[in-house]
Design a protein around this motif. Sequence first.
Motif, PDB file in Angstrom:
ATOM      1  N   LYS A 197       0.835  -1.188   0.000  1.00 37.55           N
ATOM      2  CA  LYS A 197       0.000   0.000   0.000  1.00 37.55           C
ATOM      3  C   LYS A 197       0.878   1.249   0.000  1.00 37.55           C
ATOM      4  N   ASP A 198       0.473   2.254  -0.737  1.00 39.13           N
ATOM      5  CA  ASP A 198       1.218   3.508  -0.731  1.00 39.13           C
ATOM      6  C   ASP A 198       0.800   4.349   0.470  1.00 39.13           C
ATOM      7  N   MET A 199       1.776   4.973   1.048  1.00 30.88           N
ATOM      8  CA  MET A 199       1.517   5.863   2.176  1.00 30.88           C
ATOM      9  C   MET A 199       0.807   7.118   1.682  1.00 30.88           C
ATOM     10  N   PRO A 207      -0.580  11.028   2.279  1.00 29.41           N
ATOM     11  CA  PRO A 207      -0.276  12.149   3.161  1.00 29.41           C
ATOM     12  C   PRO A 207      -1.417  12.377   4.145  1.00 29.41           C
ATOM     13  N   LEU A 208      -1.036  12.638   5.392  1.00 28.31           N
ATOM     14  CA  LEU A 208      -2.045  12.863   6.419  1.00 28.31           C
ATOM     15  C   LEU A 208      -2.109  14.353   6.720  1.00 28.31           C
ATOM     16  N   GLU A 209      -3.289  14.855   6.706  1.00 27.84           N
ATOM     17  CA  GLU A 209      -3.473  16.273   6.980  1.00 27.84           C
ATOM     18  C   GLU A 209      -3.233  16.540   8.457  1.00 27.84           C
ATOM     19  N   LYS A 210      -2.514  17.611   8.757  1.00 28.51           N
ATOM     20  CA  LYS A 210      -2.321  17.958  10.163  1.00 28.51           C
ATOM     21  C   LYS A 210      -3.530  18.735  10.651  1.00 28.51           C
ATOM     22  N   PRO A 234      -2.094  15.110  17.304  1.00 27.87           N
ATOM     23  CA  PRO A 234      -1.291  14.063  16.655  1.00 27.87           C
ATOM     24  C   PRO A 234      -2.158  12.899  16.168  1.00 27.87           C
ATOM     25  N   HIS A 235      -1.758  12.294  15.068  1.00 30.65           N
ATOM     26  CA  HIS A 235      -2.440  11.081  14.614  1.00 30.65           C
ATOM     27  C   HIS A 235      -2.056   9.951  15.560  1.00 30.65           C
ATOM     28  N   ASP A 269       2.081  10.082  16.617  1.00 26.50           N
ATOM     29  CA  ASP A 269       3.118  10.698  15.783  1.00 26.50           C
ATOM     30  C   ASP A 269       3.401  12.105  16.271  1.00 26.50           C
ATOM     31  N   PRO A 303       6.452  14.208  15.298  1.00 20.42           N
ATOM     32  CA  PRO A 303       7.762  14.505  14.704  1.00 20.42           C
ATOM     33  C   PRO A 303       8.338  15.816  15.222  1.00 20.42           C
ATOM     34  N   GLU A 338       5.194  23.120   2.678  1.00 19.02           N
ATOM     35  CA  GLU A 338       4.029  22.228   2.554  1.00 19.02           C
ATOM     36  C   GLU A 338       3.470  21.815   3.919  1.00 19.02           C
ATOM     37  N   TYR A 339       4.253  22.043   4.959  1.00 17.23           N
ATOM     38  CA  TYR A 339       3.718  21.757   6.295  1.00 17.23           C
ATOM     39  C   TYR A 339       4.236  22.793   7.266  1.00 17.23           C
ATOM     40  N   ARG A 340       3.559  22.911   8.380  1.00 14.19           N
ATOM     41  CA  ARG A 340       4.006  23.839   9.416  1.00 14.19           C
ATOM     42  C   ARG A 340       4.462  23.048  10.621  1.00 14.19           C
ATOM     43  N   PRO A 361       0.884  26.594   4.297  1.00 15.87           N
ATOM     44  CA  PRO A 361       0.805  25.445   3.416  1.00 15.87           C
ATOM     45  C   PRO A 361      -0.561  25.293   2.761  1.00 15.87           C
ATOM     46  N   PHE A 387       3.028  11.875  -0.148  1.00 17.49           N
ATOM     47  CA  PHE A 387       3.754  11.753   1.104  1.00 17.49           C
ATOM     48  C   PHE A 387       5.245  11.650   0.786  1.00 17.49           C
ATOM     49  N   VAL A 433       7.055  18.335   2.275  1.00 17.60           N
ATOM     50  CA  VAL A 433       8.408  18.841   2.534  1.00 17.60           C
ATOM     51  C   VAL A 433       8.407  20.360   2.650  1.00 17.60           C
ATOM     52  N   ASN A 434       9.370  20.869   3.365  1.00  8.11           N
ATOM     53  CA  ASN A 434       9.672  22.293   3.377  1.00  8.11           C
ATOM     54  C   ASN A 434      11.069  22.453   2.789  1.00  8.11           C
ATOM     55  N   GLU A 485      -5.089   5.784  12.859  1.00 12.25           N
ATOM     56  CA  GLU A 485      -5.058   7.018  12.068  1.00 12.25           C
ATOM     57  C   GLU A 485      -3.714   7.228  11.409  1.00 12.25           C
ATOM     58  N   THR A 506       4.304   2.416   1.512  1.00 14.82           N
ATOM     59  CA  THR A 506       5.501   2.876   0.815  1.00 14.82           C
ATOM     60  C   THR A 506       5.285   4.295   0.309  1.00 14.82           C
ATOM     61  N   ARG A 534      14.706  12.939  15.536  1.00 15.66           N
ATOM     62  CA  ARG A 534      13.367  13.055  16.113  1.00 15.66           C
ATOM     63  C   ARG A 534      12.269  12.838  15.073  1.00 15.66           C
TER      64      ARG A 534
END
Lengths: 134, 150
Positions: free
Chosen positions: A4-6, A8-11, A30-31, A46, A48, A84-86, B37, B44, B47-48, B100, B105, B127
Amino acid sequence: MSQKDMQPLEKKEAQAFRPEETRGLPYYSPHVDIYETENALTIVADMPGVESQNVNIDLKDNVLTLQGRVTPPDTADLSPVYREYREGHFYRQFILSEIVDQDRITAQMSKGVLTVTLPKVEHARPRKIEVKSA
Amino acid sequence: MAIIRLHQPLGGPFAELDRIRREFDRLFDEFTSGFFPGERSGVFPPVNVYEGKEHYLLTAELPGVDPSDVEITVTEDSLTIRGERKPDDGGESANYHRRERGSGTFRRVITLPDKVNPDKVEATSRRGILYVRLPKAEEVKPRQIQIKSA
């Protein structure tokens, strides 16, 4: 093994009440994965960018609060090109039912993933019921 | 065991007002900053990319991904990230309340803003965040021009 392809999960920003920040970083929810085994309930979240010493786990009145303060990358002399993310802190709360042994909760942080293990109290463990044949 | 997500704020009636006020602040910040964003790639990982004088810095959030499961290839003007996030399984006996986080991949190519030196690219993971430092190619580095007095 799944191929399965990963996705993207919306924050999602955290909604529950929390004190305000002096520094204007957003809070994200967090997810999580939550699973239950015979002996324990495990929450995997999660987070990060969060260092283990910046994680705060609190259990009060059966409300479990997970909070992680992010260490953003040092970009002082850099200017953004794509964004693309904060970065943000993490915050999420759960109501637990009373079967958790609060004194034996353990947590560990690895590669930006927080794992909290909440052992069940003895009497809450499932018992196998033997069916007797008459 | 029942787990219920908290929907009600804990802090009483004023907490809700406070939350609304903060939500407006946030919307206003996003609107005025003009730089948030909205640029979703649908791939997935998100990226920044930052630019410095001598290099670019690419960051990506890859929580729970082992660095050995990530493969990065760089050309002069593109960067490819491939890898796999393995499911964090509770074992055979685990029953799920929530799932969730997702696993699977990923392969993504990012076009770089300018030419880089592929031989000097360095990647680190800390991290759950991947950092890729891409030094700019010599010909695109800014040069200071000395003005000679006649």
